[in-house]
Design a protein around this motif. Structure first.
Motif, PDB file in Angstrom:
ATOM      1  N   GLY A  43      21.078 -25.788 -74.309  1.00  9.59           N
ATOM      2  CA  GLY A  43      21.165 -24.402 -74.755  1.00  9.59           C
ATOM      3  C   GLY A  43      19.985 -23.545 -74.355  1.00  9.59           C
ATOM      4  O   GLY A  43      20.076 -22.317 -74.345  1.00  9.59           O
ATOM      5  N   ARG A  44      18.889 -24.163 -73.999  1.00  9.78           N
ATOM      6  CA  ARG A  44      17.669 -23.407 -73.666  1.00  9.78           C
ATOM      7  C   ARG A  44      17.900 -22.425 -72.514  1.00  9.78           C
ATOM      8  O   ARG A  44      17.433 -21.294 -72.565  1.00  9.78           O
ATOM      9  CB  ARG A  44      16.554 -24.397 -73.315  1.00  9.78           C
ATOM     10  CG  ARG A  44      15.207 -23.772 -73.147  1.00  9.78           C
ATOM     11  CD  ARG A  44      14.561 -23.614 -74.476  1.00  9.78           C
ATOM     12  NE  ARG A  44      13.169 -23.193 -74.278  1.00  9.78           N
ATOM     13  CZ  ARG A  44      12.501 -22.556 -75.185  1.00  9.78           C
ATOM     14  NH1 ARG A  44      13.040 -22.307 -76.350  1.00  9.78           N
ATOM     15  NH2 ARG A  44      11.272 -22.181 -74.959  1.00  9.78           N
ATOM     16  N   ALA A  45      18.614 -22.839 -71.493  1.00  9.03           N
ATOM     17  CA  ALA A  45      18.875 -21.960 -70.343  1.00  9.03           C
ATOM     18  C   ALA A  45      19.690 -20.737 -70.774  1.00  9.03           C
ATOM     19  O   ALA A  45      19.438 -19.617 -70.307  1.00  9.03           O
ATOM     20  CB  ALA A  45      19.607 -22.725 -69.243  1.00  9.03           C
ATOM     21  N   TYR A  46      20.651 -20.935 -71.677  1.00  7.37           N
ATOM     22  CA  TYR A  46      21.448 -19.806 -72.160  1.00  7.37           C
ATOM     23  C   TYR A  46      20.602 -18.854 -73.008  1.00  7.37           C
ATOM     24  O   TYR A  46      20.794 -17.643 -72.965  1.00  7.37           O
ATOM     25  CB  TYR A  46      22.655 -20.304 -72.966  1.00  7.37           C
ATOM     26  CG  TYR A  46      23.693 -20.941 -72.086  1.00  7.37           C
ATOM     27  CD1 TYR A  46      24.653 -20.169 -71.458  1.00  7.37           C
ATOM     28  CD2 TYR A  46      23.705 -22.312 -71.869  1.00  7.37           C
ATOM     29  CE1 TYR A  46      25.607 -20.742 -70.641  1.00  7.37           C
ATOM     30  CE2 TYR A  46      24.652 -22.898 -71.052  1.00  7.37           C
ATOM     31  CZ  TYR A  46      25.600 -22.110 -70.439  1.00  7.37           C
ATOM     32  OH  TYR A  46      26.529 -22.671 -69.615  1.00  7.37           O
ATOM     33  N   LEU A  47      19.678 -19.430 -73.765  1.00  6.14           N
ATOM     34  CA  LEU A  47      18.780 -18.594 -74.556  1.00  6.14           C
ATOM     35  C   LEU A  47      17.886 -17.758 -73.643  1.00  6.14           C
ATOM     36  O   LEU A  47      17.640 -16.581 -73.910  1.00  6.14           O
ATOM     37  CB  LEU A  47      17.929 -19.442 -75.498  1.00  6.14           C
ATOM     38  CG  LEU A  47      17.029 -18.670 -76.455  1.00  6.14           C
ATOM     39  CD1 LEU A  47      17.850 -17.767 -77.375  1.00  6.14           C
ATOM     40  CD2 LEU A  47      16.185 -19.635 -77.275  1.00  6.14           C
ATOM     41  N   ILE A  48      17.441 -18.334 -72.541  1.00  9.54           N
ATOM     42  CA  ILE A  48      16.617 -17.589 -71.582  1.00  9.54           C
ATOM     43  C   ILE A  48      17.408 -16.422 -71.002  1.00  9.54           C
ATOM     44  O   ILE A  48      16.897 -15.302 -70.900  1.00  9.54           O
ATOM     45  CB  ILE A  48      16.101 -18.523 -70.464  1.00  9.54           C
ATOM     46  CG1 ILE A  48      15.073 -19.506 -71.037  1.00  9.54           C
ATOM     47  CG2 ILE A  48      15.502 -17.728 -69.312  1.00  9.54           C
ATOM     48  CD1 ILE A  48      14.699 -20.640 -70.095  1.00  9.54           C
ATOM     49  N   VAL A  49      18.671 -16.666 -70.648  1.00 12.93           N
ATOM     50  CA  VAL A  49      19.509 -15.577 -70.103  1.00 12.93           C
ATOM     51  C   VAL A  49      19.743 -14.512 -71.172  1.00 12.93           C
ATOM     52  O   VAL A  49      19.646 -13.313 -70.900  1.00 12.93           O
ATOM     53  CB  VAL A  49      20.845 -16.123 -69.562  1.00 12.93           C
ATOM     54  CG1 VAL A  49      21.786 -14.991 -69.164  1.00 12.93           C
ATOM     55  CG2 VAL A  49      20.605 -17.052 -68.375  1.00 12.93           C
ATOM     56  N   GLY A  50      20.041 -14.944 -72.396  1.00  6.47           N
ATOM     57  CA  GLY A  50      20.234 -13.984 -73.491  1.00  6.47           C
ATOM     58  C   GLY A  50      18.994 -13.145 -73.733  1.00  6.47           C
ATOM     59  O   GLY A  50      19.078 -11.928 -73.947  1.00  6.47           O
ATOM     60  N   LEU A  51      17.831 -13.781 -73.672  1.00  2.00           N
ATOM     61  CA  LEU A  51      16.568 -13.072 -73.847  1.00  2.00           C
ATOM     62  C   LEU A  51      16.332 -12.093 -72.698  1.00  2.00           C
ATOM     63  O   LEU A  51      15.929 -10.949 -72.927  1.00  2.00           O
ATOM     64  CB  LEU A  51      15.411 -14.069 -73.943  1.00  2.00           C
ATOM     65  CG  LEU A  51      14.007 -13.496 -74.084  1.00  2.00           C
ATOM     66  CD1 LEU A  51      13.892 -12.638 -75.340  1.00  2.00           C
ATOM     67  CD2 LEU A  51      12.976 -14.621 -74.098  1.00  2.00           C
ATOM     68  N   ALA A  52      16.593 -12.522 -71.477  1.00  5.94           N
ATOM     69  CA  ALA A  52      16.414 -11.635 -70.315  1.00  5.94           C
ATOM     70  C   ALA A  52      17.348 -10.425 -70.404  1.00  5.94           C
ATOM     71  O   ALA A  52      16.930  -9.290 -70.121  1.00  5.94           O
ATOM     72  CB  ALA A  52      16.669 -12.404 -69.022  1.00  5.94           C
TER      73      ALA A  52
END
Length: 165
Positions: A43-52
């Motif tokens: 899920g970390r990669a999705y959180l990074i995209v959501g944050l970006a």
């Protein structure tokens, strides 16, 4: 042949830039939700995209508000339109503040796991993002209401960008 393409005046940019924060800020929670339902590692990669998306959307929201204020100065203020314009401006300002706060919260959620014990990983990767998304609803509703008032200005009162050459 013109080497430099025509660039509209600052006050004419509002219709061009306003759609970016709307799309980015309404898309961001889908990635945060996806990050919350996956394992912390996946899920970390999705959180990074959501944050970006959230940070880019919030930044473009500042640009949209600034160009909107410039455009409002040129608009012909009719009696029926003025309250809608004032509501739109007030909502835009509140929305900008809400998403600034939400951006700060998601950055904190992103950084916090690096400073805590491993057993809390699931709380940081699932529970807190879900709480964040519940708070995000407030920002999304403010954004949609702001866009609705802007749409009323265009479609009900015929307000449009003044493009000068």
């Amino acid at each position: 042949m013109m080497l430099v393409p025509y660039l509209p005046d600052w006050e004419s940019l509002h219709p061009l830039v306003i759609h970016f924060p709307i799309v980015l800020l309404l898309l961001s929670p889908a990635f945060v939700l996806t990050s919350a339902v996956l394992s912390p590692q996946r899920g970390r990669a999705y959180l990074i995209v959501g944050l970006a998306l959230l940070l880019t959307g919030t930044g473009s929201l500042f640009l949209a508000v600034e160009t909107g204020e410039a455009a409002a100065e040129l608009a012909d203020h009719t009696p029926g339109m003025t309250p809608v314009l004032q509501a739109h401006e007030q909502l835009a300002s509140q929305t900008r503040m809400l998403f600034s706060g939400l951006s700060f919260l998601l950055v904190a959620l992103f950084v916090l796991p690096h400073f805590s014990a491993r057993p809390l990983a699931r709380i940081y990767s699932t529970v807190l993002p879900m709480v964040f998304l519940a708070l995000y609803l407030t920002g999304a509703l403010a954004l949609v209401n702001t866009a609705h008032q802007g749409g009323r200005l265009v479609h009900q009162f015929g307000v449009h960008a003044m493009i000068t050459h």
